[in-house]
Write an enzyme that holds these catalytic residues in place. Structure first.
Site, mmCIF file in Angstrom:
data_model
loop_
_atom_site.group_PDB
_atom_site.id
_atom_site.type_symbol
_atom_site.label_atom_id
_atom_site.label_comp_id
_atom_site.label_asym_id
_atom_site.label_seq_id
_atom_site.Cartn_x
_atom_site.Cartn_y
_atom_site.Cartn_z
ATOM 1 N N GLY A 107 -30.223 -3.172 -50.217
ATOM 2 C CA GLY A 107 -31.622 -3.038 -50.583
ATOM 3 C C GLY A 107 -32.618 -3.485 -49.540
ATOM 4 O O GLY A 107 -33.810 -3.266 -49.712
ATOM 5 N N GLU A 108 -32.166 -4.102 -48.461
ATOM 6 C CA GLU A 108 -33.098 -4.589 -47.457
ATOM 7 C C GLU A 108 -33.397 -3.508 -46.429
ATOM 8 O O GLU A 108 -32.511 -2.780 -45.993
ATOM 9 C CB GLU A 108 -32.521 -5.825 -46.759
ATOM 10 C CG GLU A 108 -32.317 -7.005 -47.688
ATOM 11 C CD GLU A 108 -31.663 -8.181 -46.978
ATOM 12 O OE1 GLU A 108 -31.820 -8.287 -45.751
ATOM 13 O OE2 GLU A 108 -30.987 -8.969 -47.662
ATOM 14 N N ALA A 109 -34.662 -3.438 -46.027
ATOM 15 C CA ALA A 109 -35.113 -2.364 -45.153
ATOM 16 C C ALA A 109 -34.348 -2.325 -43.835
ATOM 17 O O ALA A 109 -33.933 -1.266 -43.372
ATOM 18 C CB ALA A 109 -36.615 -2.515 -44.880
ATOM 19 N N LYS A 111 -31.370 -3.452 -43.152
ATOM 20 C CA LYS A 111 -29.984 -3.053 -43.363
ATOM 21 C C LYS A 111 -29.881 -1.547 -43.578
ATOM 22 O O LYS A 111 -28.968 -0.892 -43.067
ATOM 23 C CB LYS A 111 -29.393 -3.809 -44.557
ATOM 24 C CG LYS A 111 -29.155 -5.286 -44.287
ATOM 25 C CD LYS A 111 -28.383 -5.937 -45.425
ATOM 26 C CE LYS A 111 -27.981 -7.360 -45.066
ATOM 27 N NZ LYS A 111 -27.095 -7.966 -46.087
ATOM 28 N N ILE A 112 -30.815 -0.998 -44.333
ATOM 29 C CA ILE A 112 -30.805 0.444 -44.561
ATOM 30 C C ILE A 112 -31.000 1.184 -43.250
ATOM 31 O O ILE A 112 -30.344 2.197 -42.973
ATOM 32 C CB ILE A 112 -31.878 0.834 -45.591
ATOM 33 C CG1 ILE A 112 -31.505 0.285 -46.967
ATOM 34 C CG2 ILE A 112 -32.045 2.345 -45.661
ATOM 35 C CD1 ILE A 112 -32.521 0.535 -48.033
#
Length: 288
Positions: A107-109, A111-112
């Site tokens: 869910g972290e930007a 990481k995406i």
């Protein structure tokens, strides 16, 4: 050792160390223990990446979080993990579906961004004639993820959902300055609207929260936070897709726009930022 024998050996290595349960509880410790048992004569990141891909029963949330971590070893594991995907000859949206079905997207930007970038590199390697460069695949992947959310998020009224014409317009010039064929973008739009991507992530802890209906649609501009610009001097905006990094403001705008950010995806150190999303998890649907 052929492929089937190697996969069998990987499964034996995992089974002998109770890796599956340990990885879910504490991925870093489980990996350290696994590396001590590595008898393959290969780099640890190669063995770990192959195990996470091939061995069944490994927690998909833990896989997504581990491979998307930004440290050097995890980044190598991510590359090896993604290298196992055979995307040759797949349509772009089908390749993205196959990729996102294998693990739970974090869910972290940041990481995406790492995960989608790795997907884009793999797709471009295996389908080199599809786009002019890997950046095209990355931008288009984000665009489809945003469209998928916009089209199938019940919180977005029908009157505000992105139209096919808007989707095509928003993706102008993404192929190294050139336009992708309109028929391709229209087909991708239809495929996403009528056959949504079903993410493993569901609402709850670690979900992907999306800012819907930004005031501007199109490219996502990332600039240095104006709070830091005065001390470091002017910095040219960098055109990048969706995700934000620390001290970056994220904005949907046309490439020639100089307006201030309309939607901010805060990093983990600043969770008070704007948009309509909670917890600083990732960013915006391109509805207008």
């Amino acid at each position: 050792m052929d492929r089937s024998d190697r996969i069998k050996k990987l499964a034996e290595l995992v089974g002998s160390s109770s890796f599956v349960s340990k990885f879910k509880e504490n991925a870093d410790n489980a990996i350290k223990d696994l590396c001590k048992r590595n008898q393959f004569g290969e780099s640890h990141h190669v063995v770990v990446g192959d195990i996470l891909f091939h061995v069944p029963g490994i927690d998909s949330t833990a896989v997504g979080n581990y491979v998307s971590d930004g440290n050097s070893f995890n980044s190598l594991v991510l590359e090896q993990y993604v290298a196992n995907f055979d995307l040759t000859g797949f349509g772009f949206d089908d390749a993205l579906r196959k990729f996102l079905s294998a693990f739970r997207l974090p869910g972290e930007a940041q990481k995406i961004e790492r995960v989608v970038a790795a997907f884009a590199r793999q797709f471009h390697r295996q389908n080199p004639g599809e786009f002019r460069g890997v950046d095209t695949a990355m931008i288009l992947a984000y665009s489809l993820i945003m469209l998928n959310t916009d089209a199938h998020n019940p919180a977005v009224p029908k009157s505000k959902k992105m139209t096919k014409a808007q989707f095509v317009r928003n993706n102008r010039g993404i192929d190294d300055g050139a336009d992708l064929p309109a028929w391709l973008l229209e087909r991708l739009y239809d495929n996403m609207v009528y056959n949504p991507i079903r993410f493993q992530a569901q609402r709850g802890d670690g979900d992907i929260l999306l800012y819907t209906r930004p005031l501007k649609a199109g490219w996502l501009r990332k600039q240095w936070d104006h709070r830091h610009a005065a001390s470091s001097g002017p910095s040219s905006p960098v055109m990048r897709p969706l995700a934000s990094r620390p001290r970056f403001d994220s904005q949907f705008s046309q490439p020639d726009s100089d307006t201030l950010p309309r939607a901010v995806s805060p990093d983990s150190s600043d969770r008070s930022g704007g948009g309509g999303g909670g917890g600083g998890d990732v960013a915006a649907s391109a509805a207008s």
